[in-house]
Design an enzyme around this catalytic site. Structure first.
Site, PDB file in Angstrom:
ATOM      1  N   HIS A   1       0.860  -1.197   0.000  1.00 43.36           N
ATOM      2  CA  HIS A   1       0.000   0.000   0.000  1.00 43.36           C
ATOM      3  C   HIS A   1       0.886   1.234   0.000  1.00 43.36           C
ATOM      4  CE1 HIS A   1      -3.225   2.772   1.118  1.00 43.36           C
ATOM      5  NE2 HIS A   1      -4.037   1.801   0.756  1.00 43.36           N
TER       6      HIS A   1
ATOM      7  N   ASP B   1      -7.877  -5.368  -0.272  1.00 42.84           N
ATOM      8  CA  ASP B   1      -8.301  -6.214  -1.399  1.00 42.84           C
ATOM      9  C   ASP B   1      -7.952  -7.675  -1.233  1.00 42.84           C
ATOM     10  OD1 ASP B   1      -7.432  -3.388  -3.269  1.00 42.84           O
ATOM     11  OD2 ASP B   1      -9.460  -4.211  -3.107  1.00 42.84           O
TER      12      ASP B   1
END
Ligand code: SDX
Length: 393
Positions: free
Chosen positions: A271, A328
């Site tokens: 991320h 996700d």
């Protein structure tokens, strides 16, 4: 001085924006919507209430909530001419470009209410988009399976209406599974906003030219579709299916990621901001177990995902690069257990992110300091040179 922070006027040149909507601390794994921790909202709120909070800045009273929900119910239908748009798409069209096209087309049906400077137009566009995106998403799915479209049933809740339009058939009654509705509501809360991510920045940049809300959100949907961003939830499923197809050797797959084999990435990991852990991922992982239990489904891919997480979290290659599961990593497994095909996973991400996109667009258009977006560049091209005629080249 804005609120509780003092801004160095130079911030404007950094391309940064100010926002009072969502706060993230990537090192501490903190995510708050309008000051409320994501774990509390996930446990105690619902998606429509969180949507209200993001857009209007405060949790609604019961009367405000009821009025908001009723206004949305009144706008779930699509214009019959817009419904005919779906006839033009190929059966195998990916639902994300269909979603973006239909949202963009909304601006052609409501031409009297597009002005971002007109508060009433902004309000009615907000309600229309929140109300119609689930209908558009359901129809984008129905198109791929060649089934008839169902009109919304406004006696149902927001999530339940979407599930019935997606999975229901005119030939028989459809009962929404409360476990599915509850889990989807929770996942939509977790996706509702996330500060200045790629798609939200796109919505703000397009909106900064005073393009209307539908055009701005349509652009955000395209940005979300990329596999580095919202497309990752589908890419995780493809990755897990690939591991199973190749014999289920998780350690071998991790070695291929570490050797940077072309096209082999640990999707659902990493991320730009969270360099510790994504607080949403922990909640999603728990939800995956709960939903699969309640649906009475086991999933080999969930076992593979857990093995993958276990191996990666204890491997220096990932730890040194601060790569942890993001939102996700597990969501696709839940969507699959609910009956959604992989192609719909990013559409579900868009449905969840919609209130955040709208809130950020509305915040930007009323900000007196807001100027047209104009990211700067560092020029690395040729120095000045003179033109050379074709015969000398
Ligand atoms: C979302 O911004 C948001 O808030 C987004 C989001 C939201 O709610 O809106 O949180 C939603 O988009 C989550 C991210 C979903 N994407 C994926 O899961 C795709 C896989 N992840 C990567 O592509 C990547 O981690 C990104 C794009 C998410 C972040 O990229 P960064 O921070 O720019 O990291 P990087 O590409 O600079 O990588 C740093 C290092 C590199 O290694 P070195 O070259 O330094 O040796 O980590 C490696 C990368 O090769 N790396 C990975 C990796 N992600 C980064 N290696 C293997 N697998 C990965 N997933």
């Amino acid at each position: 001085q804005t609120g509780h922070v003092t801004l160095d006027p130079g911030y404007v040149n950094t391309g940064a924006c100010t926002s009072a909507i969502t706060y993230i601390d990537g090192d501490a794994g903190i995510l708050r919507y309008r000051g409320y921790p994501i774990a509390e909202l996930a446990e105690k709120s619902n998606f429509l209430e969180v949507s209200y909070l993001l857009i209007y800045g405060e949790l609604p009273t019961q009367a405000q909530y009821d009025e908001f929900a009723e206004k949305i119910r009144r706008h779930t239908l699509l214009d019959e001419d817009l419904k005919r748009f779906f006839d033009g798409f190929p059966r195998d069209a990916h639902p994300m470009p269909v979603l973006s096209s239909a949202v963009s087309a909304l601006s052609t049906f409501y031409q009297d209410n597009l002005d971002p400077a007109d508060a009433e137009s902004v309000e009615i566009s907000t309600v229309r988009l929140l109300a119609k995106l689930p209908t558009i998403a359901a129809y984008a799915y129905k198109k791929t399976v060649g089934q008839p479209f169902l009109y919304p049933d406004n006696s149902l809740g927001y999530i339940e209406n979407f599930l019935r339009m997606t999975f229901g058939l005119p030939a028989e009654p459809y009962e929404v599974d409360p476990a599915v509705a509850e889990a989807l509501d929770l996942l939509f809360i977790l996706h509702a906003d996330h500060e200045q991510n790629c798609s939200t920045s796109t919505v703000r940049l397009v909106g900064s030219s005073q393009a209307n809300l539908f055009a701005s959100i349509s652009s955000g949907i395209h940005a979300l579709s990329g596999p580095r961003h919202g497309g990752a939830n589908s890419a995780v499923l493809s990755m897990l299916e690939q591991i199973v197809a190749e014999g289920g050797d998780v350690a071998n797959f991790v070695e291929r990621v570490k050797s940077r084999e072309k096209g082999v990435r640990l999707m659902g990991f990493g991320h730009r901001v969270y360099k510790n852990y994504d607080p949403r991922a922990a909640i999603v992982k728990k939800t995956a177990d709960d939903v699969l239990d309640r649906l009475g489904k086991s999933d080999q891919l969930l076992d593979i995902a857990k093995q993958l997480e276990e191996v990666a979290l204890n491997d220096d290659y990932f730890v040194q690069r601060k790569l942890y599961p993001n939102v996700d990593f597990y969501t696709g497994l839940i969507y699959r257990a609910m009956g959604f095909p992989t192609q719909m996973f990013t559409v579900l991400f868009a449905l969840g992110r919609l209130p955040g996109w709208i809130a950020q667009w509305r915040e930007m258009i009323v900000d007196p300091a807001n100027k047209i977006g104009r990211p700067r560049q560092v020029y690395t091209g040729e120095r000045e040179r003179s033109f050379v005629g074709m015969e000398q080249r």
